[in-house]
Design a protein around this motif. Structure first.
Motif, PDB file in Angstrom:
ATOM      1  N   GLU A 105      15.317   5.756  -5.143  1.00  0.00           N
ATOM      2  CA  GLU A 105      15.647   4.626  -6.089  1.00  0.00           C
ATOM      3  C   GLU A 105      14.396   4.104  -6.548  1.00  0.00           C
ATOM      4  O   GLU A 105      14.513   3.215  -7.409  1.00  0.00           O
ATOM      5  CB  GLU A 105      16.346   3.619  -5.296  1.00  0.00           C
ATOM      6  N   ASP A 106      12.959   4.141  -5.858  1.00  0.00           N
ATOM      7  CA  ASP A 106      12.078   3.450  -6.343  1.00  0.00           C
ATOM      8  C   ASP A 106      11.485   4.118  -7.729  1.00  0.00           C
ATOM      9  O   ASP A 106      10.765   3.593  -8.525  1.00  0.00           O
ATOM     10  CB  ASP A 106      10.948   3.725  -5.523  1.00  0.00           C
ATOM     11  N   GLU A 107      11.941   5.250  -8.059  1.00  0.00           N
ATOM     12  CA  GLU A 107      11.597   6.005  -9.545  1.00  0.00           C
ATOM     13  C   GLU A 107      12.703   5.911 -10.384  1.00  0.00           C
ATOM     14  O   GLU A 107      12.886   6.913 -11.201  1.00  0.00           O
ATOM     15  CB  GLU A 107      11.006   7.392  -9.067  1.00  0.00           C
ATOM     16  N   ALA A 108      13.996   5.155  -9.997  1.00  0.00           N
ATOM     17  CA  ALA A 108      15.131   5.138 -10.821  1.00  0.00           C
ATOM     18  C   ALA A 108      14.745   5.093 -12.628  1.00  0.00           C
ATOM     19  O   ALA A 108      14.057   4.169 -12.794  1.00  0.00           O
ATOM     20  CB  ALA A 108      16.234   3.981 -10.439  1.00  0.00           C
ATOM     21  N   GLU A 109      15.191   5.826 -13.312  1.00  0.00           N
ATOM     22  CA  GLU A 109      15.178   5.757 -14.856  1.00  0.00           C
ATOM     23  C   GLU A 109      15.245   4.430 -15.339  1.00  0.00           C
ATOM     24  O   GLU A 109      14.460   4.064 -16.207  1.00  0.00           O
ATOM     25  CB  GLU A 109      16.066   6.785 -15.412  1.00  0.00           C
ATOM     26  N   ALA A 110      16.401   3.722 -14.991  1.00  0.00           N
ATOM     27  CA  ALA A 110      16.745   2.437 -15.490  1.00  0.00           C
ATOM     28  C   ALA A 110      15.727   1.705 -15.327  1.00  0.00           C
ATOM     29  O   ALA A 110      15.225   0.517 -16.069  1.00  0.00           O
ATOM     30  CB  ALA A 110      18.189   2.288 -14.912  1.00  0.00           C
ATOM     31  N   MET A 111      15.081   1.629 -14.131  1.00  0.00           N
ATOM     32  CA  MET A 111      13.981   0.573 -13.692  1.00  0.00           C
ATOM     33  C   MET A 111      12.528   0.939 -14.196  1.00  0.00           C
ATOM     34  O   MET A 111      11.705  -0.050 -14.357  1.00  0.00           O
ATOM     35  CB  MET A 111      13.963   0.656 -12.036  1.00  0.00           C
ATOM     36  N   CYS A 112      12.149   2.276 -14.798  1.00  0.00           N
ATOM     37  CA  CYS A 112      10.987   2.368 -14.931  1.00  0.00           C
ATOM     38  C   CYS A 112      11.027   2.891 -16.499  1.00  0.00           C
ATOM     39  O   CYS A 112       9.695   3.358 -16.924  1.00  0.00           O
ATOM     40  CB  CYS A 112      10.652   3.836 -14.005  1.00  0.00           C
ATOM     41  N   ARG A 113      11.782   2.868 -17.133  1.00  0.00           N
ATOM     42  CA  ARG A 113      11.915   3.222 -18.656  1.00  0.00           C
ATOM     43  C   ARG A 113      11.134   2.304 -19.399  1.00  0.00           C
ATOM     44  O   ARG A 113      10.572   2.868 -20.612  1.00  0.00           O
ATOM     45  CB  ARG A 113      13.321   3.731 -19.044  1.00  0.00           C
ATOM     46  N   ASP A 114      10.984   1.105 -19.272  1.00  0.00           N
ATOM     47  CA  ASP A 114      10.296   0.199 -20.325  1.00  0.00           C
ATOM     48  C   ASP A 114       9.657  -0.697 -19.382  1.00  0.00           C
ATOM     49  O   ASP A 114       9.906  -2.216 -19.443  1.00  0.00           O
ATOM     50  CB  ASP A 114      11.287  -0.305 -21.106  1.00  0.00           C
ATOM     51  N   MET A 115       8.414  -0.738 -18.678  1.00  0.00           N
ATOM     52  CA  MET A 115       7.725  -1.669 -17.680  1.00  0.00           C
ATOM     53  C   MET A 115       7.069  -2.319 -18.842  1.00  0.00           C
ATOM     54  O   MET A 115       6.547  -1.948 -19.748  1.00  0.00           O
ATOM     55  CB  MET A 115       7.214  -0.682 -16.800  1.00  0.00           C
TER      56      MET A 115
END
Length: 204
Positions: A105-115
């Protein structure tokens, strides 16, 4: 003369009798009345519902996936709580391309896609330059992560005094700001603009 009316045989009389509605071609499973069919349907529905309730009671409801939650690491830094509710990883380990949490979950796409916009706010610290950011656990760690020391010095950041493994001085080394590691003291190399690392610092 008396009229004689022809009488049909028994088969004709039976054929003229009216059949009950719905009775034609009815097998043994057909309902004899509309009320009986409704009762059977309701009974089947209740049995199915009872079975589902029993199944949920035995197996339990599926666990709800929690949102991103803050935690404190063993080194007293801001961390990211994994979904197992036990693992607290450093903020800077989130979206670093390596699955650190057991379920990723630390690499979830929704969280990492637009940092950094897609990251939870507790994971982000802003530098003096509004276009620059660092992970929140990199603030006040002694290192010049922002490049302008705004993550270590006021007025942008209020950090506690240098820790026991650090020496307070105006650093001449780009990698440090108001403190340098004591391991750099007494090494015959100037790391402080006032040379206190060579003359005043007691060393490691």
């Amino acid at each position: 003369m008396n009229k004689i009316f022809p009488q049909g045989d028994a088969n004709d009389n039976a054929a003229g009798a009216k059949a009950l509605p719905g009775g034609e071609g009815c097998g043994p499973l057909c309902c004899s009345s509309r009320g009986a069919c409704l009762s059977a349907f309701l009974l089947l529905l209740l049995v199915t519902l009872a079975a589902l309730i029993t199944l949920v009671t035995i197996l339990g409801l599926p666990p709800r996936t929690p949102g991103a939650q803050i935690c404190v690491t063993l080194t007293n830094r801001t961390g990211f709580l994994c979904h197992d509710r036990r693992s607290c990883i450093p903020a800077s380990r989130v979206c670093d391309g390596i699955r650190t949490c057991a379920h990723g979950e630390d690499e979830a796409e929704a969280m990492c896609r637009d940092m950094p916009q897609s990251l939870p706010s507790f994971l982000v610290a802003h530098c003096g330059d509004p276009s620059s950011w660092i992970y929140s656990d990199q603030k006040c760690d002694g290192a010049n992560n922002c490049g302008d020391c705004s993550d270590e010095l006021s007025p942008v950041t209020a950090c506690p005094p240098c820790g026991p493994g650090w020496w307070h001085c105006p650093s001449t080394v780009f990698g440090y700001c108001g403190c340098i590691p004591r391991s750099l003291c007494r090494d015959l190399v100037q790391h402080c603009s006032d040379w206190s690392d060579e003359y005043s610092c007691p060393g490691p």
